[in-house]
Motif scaffolding. Sequence first.
Motif, PDB file in Angstrom:
ATOM      1  N   GLY A 206       0.801  -1.204   0.000  1.00 58.75           N
ATOM      2  CA  GLY A 206       0.000   0.000   0.000  1.00 58.75           C
ATOM      3  C   GLY A 206       0.841   1.265   0.000  1.00 58.75           C
ATOM      4  O   GLY A 206       2.058   1.234   0.186  1.00 58.75           O
ATOM      5  N   GLU A 207       0.168   2.400  -0.221  1.00 57.64           N
ATOM      6  CA  GLU A 207       0.823   3.701  -0.203  1.00 57.64           C
ATOM      7  C   GLU A 207       0.575   4.377   1.142  1.00 57.64           C
ATOM      8  O   GLU A 207      -0.526   4.318   1.683  1.00 57.64           O
ATOM      9  CB  GLU A 207       0.304   4.574  -1.344  1.00 57.64           C
ATOM     10  N   ARG A 208       1.606   5.036   1.644  1.00 68.57           N
ATOM     11  CA  ARG A 208       1.526   5.675   2.956  1.00 68.57           C
ATOM     12  C   ARG A 208       1.333   7.181   2.813  1.00 68.57           C
ATOM     13  O   ARG A 208       2.043   7.838   2.049  1.00 68.57           O
ATOM     14  CB  ARG A 208       2.802   5.384   3.748  1.00 68.57           C
ATOM     15  N   SER A 209       0.351   7.702   3.547  1.00 66.28           N
ATOM     16  CA  SER A 209       0.144   9.147   3.573  1.00 66.28           C
ATOM     17  C   SER A 209       0.833   9.738   4.797  1.00 66.28           C
ATOM     18  O   SER A 209       1.379   9.021   5.645  1.00 66.28           O
ATOM     19  CB  SER A 209      -1.353   9.474   3.612  1.00 66.28           C
ATOM     20  N   LEU A 210       0.797  11.058   4.926  1.00 72.62           N
ATOM     21  CA  LEU A 210       1.468  11.753   6.018  1.00 72.62           C
ATOM     22  C   LEU A 210       0.946  11.310   7.374  1.00 72.62           C
ATOM     23  O   LEU A 210       1.705  11.214   8.346  1.00 72.62           O
ATOM     24  CB  LEU A 210       1.292  13.273   5.856  1.00 72.62           C
ATOM     25  N   LEU A 211      -0.357  11.009   7.468  1.00 71.46           N
ATOM     26  CA  LEU A 211      -0.977  10.689   8.752  1.00 71.46           C
ATOM     27  C   LEU A 211      -1.205   9.190   8.942  1.00 71.46           C
ATOM     28  O   LEU A 211      -1.903   8.792   9.869  1.00 71.46           O
ATOM     29  CB  LEU A 211      -2.304  11.439   8.885  1.00 71.46           C
ATOM     30  N   THR A 212      -0.625   8.360   8.074  1.00 72.98           N
ATOM     31  CA  THR A 212      -0.846   6.915   8.173  1.00 72.98           C
ATOM     32  C   THR A 212       0.323   6.247   8.880  1.00 72.98           C
ATOM     33  O   THR A 212       1.463   6.327   8.401  1.00 72.98           O
ATOM     34  CB  THR A 212      -0.997   6.293   6.772  1.00 72.98           C
ATOM     35  N   PRO A 213       0.077   5.585  10.021  1.00 69.74           N
ATOM     36  CA  PRO A 213       1.161   4.818  10.648  1.00 69.74           C
ATOM     37  C   PRO A 213       1.642   3.720   9.709  1.00 69.74           C
ATOM     38  O   PRO A 213       0.871   3.173   8.919  1.00 69.74           O
ATOM     39  CB  PRO A 213       0.494   4.223  11.900  1.00 69.74           C
ATOM     40  N   LYS A 214       2.912   3.387   9.796  1.00 71.54           N
ATOM     41  CA  LYS A 214       3.489   2.392   8.893  1.00 71.54           C
ATOM     42  C   LYS A 214       2.751   1.071   8.979  1.00 71.54           C
ATOM     43  O   LYS A 214       2.510   0.408   7.960  1.00 71.54           O
ATOM     44  CB  LYS A 214       4.967   2.196   9.217  1.00 71.54           C
ATOM     45  N   SER A 215       2.375   0.657  10.198  1.00 73.04           N
ATOM     46  CA  SER A 215       1.704  -0.632  10.368  1.00 73.04           C
ATOM     47  C   SER A 215       0.263  -0.615   9.886  1.00 73.04           C
ATOM     48  O   SER A 215      -0.415  -1.637   9.933  1.00 73.04           O
ATOM     49  CB  SER A 215       1.754  -1.068  11.838  1.00 73.04           C
ATOM     50  N   LYS A 216      -0.218   0.532   9.432  1.00 71.53           N
ATOM     51  CA  LYS A 216      -1.548   0.614   8.841  1.00 71.53           C
ATOM     52  C   LYS A 216      -1.470   0.679   7.315  1.00 71.53           C
ATOM     53  O   LYS A 216      -2.440   1.033   6.656  1.00 71.53           O
ATOM     54  CB  LYS A 216      -2.282   1.842   9.379  1.00 71.53           C
ATOM     55  N   VAL A 217      -0.301   0.352   6.769  1.00 72.70           N
ATOM     56  CA  VAL A 217      -0.115   0.288   5.320  1.00 72.70           C
ATOM     57  C   VAL A 217      -0.019  -1.182   4.927  1.00 72.70           C
ATOM     58  O   VAL A 217       0.806  -1.921   5.467  1.00 72.70           O
ATOM     59  CB  VAL A 217       1.164   1.043   4.892  1.00 72.70           C
ATOM     60  N   LEU A 218      -0.866  -1.613   4.006  1.00 68.44           N
ATOM     61  CA  LEU A 218      -0.904  -3.021   3.632  1.00 68.44           C
ATOM     62  C   LEU A 218       0.476  -3.471   3.144  1.00 68.44           C
ATOM     63  O   LEU A 218       1.083  -2.849   2.279  1.00 68.44           O
ATOM     64  CB  LEU A 218      -1.957  -3.241   2.549  1.00 68.44           C
ATOM     65  N   GLY A 219       0.952  -4.563   3.747  1.00 65.83           N
ATOM     66  CA  GLY A 219       2.254  -5.093   3.395  1.00 65.83           C
ATOM     67  C   GLY A 219       3.383  -4.597   4.261  1.00 65.83           C
ATOM     68  O   GLY A 219       4.515  -5.077   4.132  1.00 65.83           O
ATOM     69  N   HIS A 220       3.100  -3.649   5.159  1.00 65.80           N
ATOM     70  CA  HIS A 220       4.131  -3.104   6.042  1.00 65.80           C
ATOM     71  C   HIS A 220       3.786  -3.282   7.519  1.00 65.80           C
ATOM     72  O   HIS A 220       4.488  -2.760   8.377  1.00 65.80           O
ATOM     73  CB  HIS A 220       4.354  -1.617   5.752  1.00 65.80           C
ATOM     74  N   ASP A 221       2.712  -4.016   7.804  1.00 69.29           N
ATOM     75  CA  ASP A 221       2.328  -4.158   9.202  1.00 69.29           C
ATOM     76  C   ASP A 221       3.317  -5.042   9.939  1.00 69.29           C
ATOM     77  O   ASP A 221       4.004  -5.874   9.349  1.00 69.29           O
ATOM     78  CB  ASP A 221       0.917  -4.750   9.311  1.00 69.29           C
ATOM     79  N   SER A 222       3.362  -4.865  11.245  1.00 71.79           N
ATOM     80  CA  SER A 222       4.223  -5.702  12.097  1.00 71.79           C
ATOM     81  C   SER A 222       3.367  -6.514  13.057  1.00 71.79           C
ATOM     82  O   SER A 222       3.808  -6.872  14.137  1.00 71.79           O
ATOM     83  CB  SER A 222       5.195  -4.812  12.881  1.00 71.79           C
ATOM     84  N   PHE A 223       2.124  -6.781  12.649  1.00 72.16           N
ATOM     85  CA  PHE A 223       1.147  -7.360  13.562  1.00 72.16           C
ATOM     86  C   PHE A 223       1.135  -8.886  13.493  1.00 72.16           C
ATOM     87  O   PHE A 223       2.083  -9.508  13.054  1.00 72.16           O
ATOM     88  CB  PHE A 223      -0.237  -6.767  13.293  1.00 72.16           C
ATOM     89  N   LYS A 224       0.026  -9.494  13.934  1.00 66.18           N
ATOM     90  CA  LYS A 224      -0.050 -10.948  14.108  1.00 66.18           C
ATOM     91  C   LYS A 224      -1.261 -11.490  13.360  1.00 66.18           C
ATOM     92  O   LYS A 224      -2.265 -11.870  13.958  1.00 66.18           O
ATOM     93  CB  LYS A 224      -0.155 -11.307  15.600  1.00 66.18           C
ATOM     94  N   GLY A 225      -1.200 -11.523  12.025  1.00 65.69           N
ATOM     95  CA  GLY A 225      -2.346 -11.898  11.209  1.00 65.69           C
ATOM     96  C   GLY A 225      -2.831 -13.314  11.469  1.00 65.69           C
ATOM     97  O   GLY A 225      -2.057 -14.269  11.384  1.00 65.69           O
ATOM     98  N   MET A 226      -4.145 -13.468  11.764  1.00 71.28           N
ATOM     99  CA  MET A 226      -4.679 -14.779  12.120  1.00 71.28           C
ATOM    100  C   MET A 226      -6.026 -15.085  11.494  1.00 71.28           C
ATOM    101  O   MET A 226      -6.626 -16.113  11.786  1.00 71.28           O
ATOM    102  CB  MET A 226      -4.768 -14.889  13.647  1.00 71.28           C
ATOM    103  N   GLY A 227      -6.537 -14.207  10.645  1.00 68.18           N
ATOM    104  CA  GLY A 227      -7.797 -14.465   9.957  1.00 68.18           C
ATOM    105  C   GLY A 227      -7.935 -13.522   8.783  1.00 68.18           C
ATOM    106  O   GLY A 227      -7.422 -12.398   8.811  1.00 68.18           O
ATOM    107  N   VAL A 228      -8.608 -13.967   7.702  1.00 67.40           N
ATOM    108  CA  VAL A 228      -8.825 -13.097   6.549  1.00 67.40           C
ATOM    109  C   VAL A 228     -10.108 -13.515   5.847  1.00 67.40           C
ATOM    110  O   VAL A 228     -10.409 -14.709   5.732  1.00 67.40           O
ATOM    111  CB  VAL A 228      -7.621 -13.141   5.574  1.00 67.40           C
ATOM    112  N   ASP A 229     -10.886 -12.523   5.396  1.00 70.01           N
ATOM    113  CA  ASP A 229     -12.101 -12.794   4.636  1.00 70.01           C
ATOM    114  C   ASP A 229     -12.342 -11.632   3.685  1.00 70.01           C
ATOM    115  O   ASP A 229     -11.856 -10.511   3.904  1.00 70.01           O
ATOM    116  CB  ASP A 229     -13.303 -12.977   5.567  1.00 70.01           C
ATOM    117  N   PHE A 230     -13.134 -11.898   2.623  1.00 72.26           N
ATOM    118  CA  PHE A 230     -13.363 -10.919   1.573  1.00 72.26           C
ATOM    119  C   PHE A 230     -14.857 -10.642   1.417  1.00 72.26           C
ATOM    120  O   PHE A 230     -15.681 -11.551   1.506  1.00 72.26           O
ATOM    121  CB  PHE A 230     -12.830 -11.430   0.230  1.00 72.26           C
ATOM    122  N   ALA A 231     -15.211  -9.395   1.156  1.00 71.89           N
ATOM    123  CA  ALA A 231     -16.574  -9.012   0.786  1.00 71.89           C
ATOM    124  C   ALA A 231     -16.530  -7.594   0.240  1.00 71.89           C
ATOM    125  O   ALA A 231     -15.684  -6.784   0.657  1.00 71.89           O
ATOM    126  CB  ALA A 231     -17.523  -9.087   1.980  1.00 71.89           C
TER     127      ALA A 231
END
Length: 658
Positions: free
Chosen positions: A326-351
């Motif tokens: 994803g693209e990062r804006s001035l007010l976007t934390p790095k971990s809120k940019v798709l592909g740059h998070d440092s979190f613990k992904g454990m589920g995904v769904d689409f709609a």
Amino acid sequence: MSSFSAFTQRHGRRIVALIAVTSIYWVGRLPQETPAERAELSSHFHFDAAPLPVLEGAHMKSLRGVHPSLRNICSWISSVGAGVAINDLDGDGLPNDIVYVDPRTDLVTVTPAPGTGARYQSFALNPAPLPYDTATMAPMGALPGDFNEDGLTDILVYYWGRTPVVFLRSRDAAASSGLTRSSYHPCELVNTGERWFTNAASIADLDGDGHLDLVIGNYFPDGAHILDCNGTGTESMQHSMSKAFNGGVKHLLLWTRPAGGAELAYTDQSGVLDPDVSHGWTLALGCADLDGDMLPEIYFANDFGPDRLLHNRSTPGHLSFALLEGERSLLTPKSKVLGHDSFKGMGVDFADINGDGYPDIYVSNIAGEYALEESHFVWMSTGDVGKMREGIAPYVDRSEPFGLSRSSWGWDTRWCDFDNDGRMEALQATGFVKGDKNRWPELHELAMGNDELLSNPNWWMRCKPGDNLCGNEHVRFCAYDEHHARYYDVAGNIGVGRPTITRGIATADVDGDGRMDFAAASQWDTSYFYHNTSPAVGTFIGLHLRMAVNGAEPDGVSQWPGNPFPGQALSPAIGARATLVLPDGTRRTMQVDGGSGHSGKRSPDLHFGLGSLSKSMPVQLVLDWRGYDGAVHHRTLSVLPGWHTVVFGSSHASGGVS
């Protein structure tokens, strides 16, 4: 100089900081519902809970045996393995069969959904005579699908400690009066004899050749001895809390026409993924066409970050994927940019939540209050899908304004419209380990520690029986409040707020009444099926999209429920896209899912809530699918509210429609 001016000059920085902190607090506060508003929102839903059966005589346990080097964190290692799928296994035309994994017994049980009649006796799938050691192997989830293209629903079971096993449905048994253990026989997916530690699997036509392929997401490094109580040496954990790339290999397996008497054949495509993508610690994955070209993208939800979204650029027989970020804006934390998070992904769904025709993505992380309060994600498509060709993920996170950023230690996520009002509800499995000793302070220290120490479990905090990390949780059932324009958890008001730690969530309309039901798999506890008895639901259109197998071209008209084409070989049209054009011109789009998530697998049916639309009002239905010939086909129909079955011919674009 006045005393006020002197005061402000002396304490100016403190005053600015106080104003900033206060402003952030008030802006960050979640809008609260009044009791009356919550009661009104809850009144739309109600569920009757029924436990999933435990087979008579099954040995019950509450912890796994683990490698000696992992005994200090045995509860952590024992925290996964509960899974559930809902599907039509017996071919009666209704998705009223459940296959679930219970870690208390380590059995993979097939059973009629509670309340749908005793059509057969519950039974466990048996991997014998394939190599299977209950002391070092354990099932983690089950994925129904037609893996040999014979029109019967098979079951793939994925494990810790060995490669997946496909339980093929016997055609002779299909003619019997009911399912039994002998209805299935085990077959190796691959014959490598490797030790995989799989926590997610899905089917999709990755290369666009018209045949369904497999994506396998492994967690611990291949070849590990995680469940070997007699192992030697020291097992390896992740080498970072935020950038761990020493996990199990991701496997992309292309469907191959069996030869030489083989019952099924898949070819492992090694070298397709970059090492950092291939070696993430994957707990969930999903496949969906995100840009409208009828080729599915892949989302890997990785523990210890970052998640990976792959743009599909494959051609028949040749896999090719490009990493999107994803693209990062001035007010976007790095971990809120798709592909740059440092979190613990454990589920995904689409709609498609914002109605632009492109799927949005709901991802679980850890977001517990006074715990690791990272954030769940609701990646909303901007609609600018052309950027994918430039390596850009056209998504922005909207979890906080939606009210879905915070809950607990999250697992499976599910979008589904349970009251048929046209707005999806958001479900989430939550919780980790249950005990009476709070281990969050120690986990905080571990998370802030030196990454160089993490891979050695001897440096970890204690996590054993009696320890607690988000142990007092329930399935989150979040409904959308139009007044506050956000979601609220109403589980405690509608019959699904039972305290239990859950992992997988599966959805289906098991009785064909138009109200979607669901099942939740619990870790070290009873798993439950939730029958939807919500009052005054809206109208709906339900679609059962099927592919005709082996040249069969069924014709005629059928109405749900019941098998619409008895005796014909039909398989779910995984990846097919349906678009409803409503009378007001708005569009609703869904795709047939092949098993996205962690350990929960929805039925392959499509369900659209239509609100107050008249049951006599026809709706335009636009269908897109890829045939067995690899070509993309299109068809436009006119349908009334209710369930419909559409069959796609295997060699051309015609078929039957109810």
